[in-house]
Design a protein around this motif. Structure first.
Motif, short mmCIF file in Angstrom:
data_model
loop_
_atom_site.label_atom_id
_atom_site.label_comp_id
_atom_site.label_asym_id
_atom_site.label_seq_id
_atom_site.Cartn_x
_atom_site.Cartn_y
_atom_site.Cartn_z
N GLY A 161 4.12 -1.80 4.53
CA GLY A 161 3.68 -0.91 3.44
C GLY A 161 3.42 0.50 3.93
O GLY A 161 3.85 0.90 5.02
N ASN A 162 2.73 1.26 3.11
CA ASN A 162 2.46 2.68 3.42
C ASN A 162 1.68 2.83 4.72
O ASN A 162 1.99 3.69 5.55
CB ASN A 162 1.65 3.31 2.29
CG ASN A 162 2.40 3.33 0.98
OD1 ASN A 162 3.62 3.47 0.96
ND2 ASN A 162 1.69 3.20 -0.12
N THR A 163 0.66 2.01 4.89
CA THR A 163 -0.19 2.15 6.08
C THR A 163 0.60 1.81 7.33
O THR A 163 0.48 2.50 8.35
CB THR A 163 -1.43 1.23 5.94
OG1 THR A 163 -1.98 1.38 4.63
CG2 THR A 163 -2.49 1.57 6.96
N ALA A 164 1.43 0.77 7.23
CA ALA A 164 2.25 0.38 8.39
C ALA A 164 3.21 1.50 8.76
O ALA A 164 3.43 1.78 9.95
CB ALA A 164 3.03 -0.89 8.08
N GLY A 172 -4.74 -3.27 8.83
CA GLY A 172 -5.57 -4.03 7.89
C GLY A 172 -4.95 -4.23 6.53
O GLY A 172 -5.57 -4.80 5.64
N SER A 173 -3.71 -3.76 6.35
CA SER A 173 -3.06 -3.93 5.05
C SER A 173 -2.49 -5.34 4.93
O SER A 173 -1.98 -5.89 5.89
CB SER A 173 -1.92 -2.93 4.89
OG SER A 173 -1.21 -3.21 3.69
N PRO A 174 -2.53 -5.90 3.73
CA PRO A 174 -1.83 -7.18 3.53
C PRO A 174 -0.32 -7.02 3.65
O PRO A 174 0.39 -8.02 3.77
CB PRO A 174 -2.20 -7.58 2.10
CG PRO A 174 -3.21 -6.61 1.63
CD PRO A 174 -3.22 -5.43 2.52
N ILE A 184 -6.38 6.04 7.37
CA ILE A 184 -6.47 5.56 5.97
C ILE A 184 -5.28 6.04 5.17
O ILE A 184 -4.88 7.20 5.30
CB ILE A 184 -7.74 6.14 5.28
CG1 ILE A 184 -9.01 5.70 5.99
CG2 ILE A 184 -7.79 5.78 3.81
CD1 ILE A 184 -10.25 6.47 5.50
N THR A 185 -4.73 5.17 4.33
CA THR A 185 -3.85 5.66 3.27
C THR A 185 -4.47 5.24 1.94
O THR A 185 -5.14 4.20 1.85
CB THR A 185 -2.40 5.12 3.35
OG1 THR A 185 -2.36 3.75 2.96
CG2 THR A 185 -1.79 5.30 4.73
N ASN A 186 -4.25 6.08 0.93
CA ASN A 186 -4.74 5.73 -0.41
C ASN A 186 -3.92 6.46 -1.44
O ASN A 186 -3.12 7.35 -1.10
CB ASN A 186 -6.23 6.08 -0.55
CG ASN A 186 -6.47 7.57 -0.70
OD1 ASN A 186 -5.90 8.36 0.05
ND2 ASN A 186 -7.31 7.96 -1.63
N PRO A 225 -5.35 0.59 4.19
CA PRO A 225 -5.30 1.20 2.87
C PRO A 225 -6.69 1.10 2.23
O PRO A 225 -7.54 0.34 2.71
CB PRO A 225 -4.30 0.32 2.11
CG PRO A 225 -4.40 -1.01 2.76
CD PRO A 225 -4.79 -0.77 4.20
N VAL A 226 -6.90 1.87 1.18
CA VAL A 226 -8.14 1.74 0.41
C VAL A 226 -7.88 0.77 -0.74
O VAL A 226 -6.92 0.92 -1.49
CB VAL A 226 -8.57 3.10 -0.17
CG1 VAL A 226 -9.83 2.94 -1.03
CG2 VAL A 226 -8.80 4.11 0.93
N TYR A 227 -8.72 -0.24 -0.82
CA TYR A 227 -8.68 -1.16 -1.97
C TYR A 227 -10.06 -1.10 -2.63
O TYR A 227 -11.08 -1.38 -1.97
CB TYR A 227 -8.41 -2.60 -1.52
CG TYR A 227 -6.95 -2.97 -1.32
CD1 TYR A 227 -5.96 -2.00 -1.21
CD2 TYR A 227 -6.57 -4.30 -1.24
CE1 TYR A 227 -4.62 -2.35 -1.02
CE2 TYR A 227 -5.24 -4.66 -1.06
CZ TYR A 227 -4.28 -3.68 -0.95
OH TYR A 227 -2.96 -4.04 -0.76
C1 LIG Z 1 -5.78 -3.88 -5.16
C2 LIG Z 1 -5.60 -2.41 -4.86
C3 LIG Z 1 -6.68 -1.57 -4.97
C4 LIG Z 1 -6.54 -0.22 -4.68
N1 LIG Z 1 -7.65 0.61 -4.77
C5 LIG Z 1 -7.52 1.92 -4.48
C6 LIG Z 1 -8.66 2.79 -4.54
O1 LIG Z 1 -9.78 2.38 -4.85
N2 LIG Z 1 -8.48 4.09 -4.23
C7 LIG Z 1 -7.27 4.60 -3.88
O2 LIG Z 1 -7.17 5.80 -3.61
N3 LIG Z 1 -6.16 3.80 -3.79
C8 LIG Z 1 -6.26 2.48 -4.08
N4 LIG Z 1 -5.17 1.66 -3.98
C9 LIG Z 1 -3.87 2.23 -3.53
C10 LIG Z 1 -3.61 1.97 -2.03
O3 LIG Z 1 -4.72 2.31 -1.23
C11 LIG Z 1 -2.42 2.82 -1.55
O4 LIG Z 1 -1.30 2.59 -2.36
C12 LIG Z 1 -2.10 2.52 -0.11
O5 LIG Z 1 -1.27 3.54 0.41
C13 LIG Z 1 -1.42 1.15 0.05
O6 LIG Z 1 -1.12 0.93 1.39
P1 LIG Z 1 -0.29 -0.37 1.87
O7 LIG Z 1 1.09 -0.23 1.32
O8 LIG Z 1 -0.35 -0.33 3.34
O9 LIG Z 1 -1.03 -1.56 1.31
C14 LIG Z 1 -5.28 0.31 -4.29
C15 LIG Z 1 -4.18 -0.56 -4.20
C16 LIG Z 1 -4.33 -1.91 -4.47
C17 LIG Z 1 -3.14 -2.83 -4.35
#
Ligand SMILES: Cc1cc2nc3c(=O)[nH]c(=O)nc-3n(C[C@H](O)[C@H](O)[C@H](O)COP(=O)(O)O)c2cc1C
Length: 188
Positions: free
Chosen positions: A14-17, A8-10, A128-130, A86-88
């Motif tokens: 990225g990290n989730t992938a 579900g990550s854009p 989930i990653t965050n 990821p969490v957004y």
């Molecule tokens: C627009 C945006 C909003 C985000 N909101 C949160 C959040 O509310 N809580 C959190 O822990 N991380 C948040 N993050 C961090 C991402 O969840 C984290 O870096 C994640 O590992 C990204 O995974 P990806 O590389 O697969 O997208 C946010 C990142 C972005 C770009």
């Protein structure tokens, strides 16, 4: 087992992938068949709330002719679906949320005592990653629980790999993923 993973990550890499790669490798190594879909590769419109779908009991019956149906067909054929996100803003990224909203068409007679679901009993897991700590993923985990409980799915395993900006992120992910793979195998 036939496992569908939904990234579900854009970000395709990225990290989730990266964490999902590890989990998929672990599951393939123990004999499971994996197919991945990345939501960004599909054109999925938002649910328009027309409620036409809630009258059809036997199949996901959405009036919109877009790519969501391709994913639904895969969901129907899978034994387990792993949603990786990821969490957004304390929730799902918009691309993933759009797909999840469209899951509404799995349900018939929503909200009534006769509510049924074409994915009843299907196993689902959440990865989930965050970037903050694990506790801050409470809202997205709760949303997932409520949504897939309404869909009458069997929730088998949820994992969080938190603090994605930390240096040991991928190292921690290795351990977490191994435990998730075991949990998936053991759960029915
Ligand atoms: C627009 C945006 C909003 C985000 N909101 C949160 C959040 O509310 N809580 C959190 O822990 N991380 C948040 N993050 C961090 C991402 O969840 C984290 O870096 C994640 O590992 C990204 O995974 P990806 O590389 O697969 O997208 C946010 C990142 C972005 C770009």
């Amino acid at each position: 087992m036939k496992i569908l993973t939904v990234l579900g990550s854009p970000k395709r890499n990225g990290n989730t992938a990266k964490v999902l790669d590890m989990l998929e490798n672990e599951l393939v190594a123990i004999g499971h068949e994996i197919e991945r879909v990345s939501v960004v590769d599909y054109k999925i419109n938002g649910c328009v709330g027309c409620n036409v779908c809630i009258k059809e009991k036997d199949e996901p019956n959405c009036v919109q002719q877009d790519d969501a149906k391709k994913i639904f067909n895969k969901v129907m054929l899978a034994d387990l679906i792993i949603y990786a996100t990821p969490v957004y803003a304390h929730s799902f990224p918009a691309q993933m949320k759009t797909l999840i909203d469209r899951h509404y068409c799995f349900v018939t007679d929503a909200g009534s005592p006769s509510q049924s679901s074409v994915v009843e009993g299907k196993r689902v897991s959440l990865l989930i990653t965050n970037c903050y700590n694990e506790e801050t993923t409470d809202l997205i985990r709760e949303s997932f629980d409520r949504i897939f409980t309404e869909l009458k799915c069997n929730i088998s395993g949820k994992i969080v790999v938190a603090e994605s900006a930390s240096l040991d992120f991928l190292e921690r992910a290795e351990g977490v993923v191994k435990n998730m793979a075991k949990a998936i195998i053991q759960s029915k």
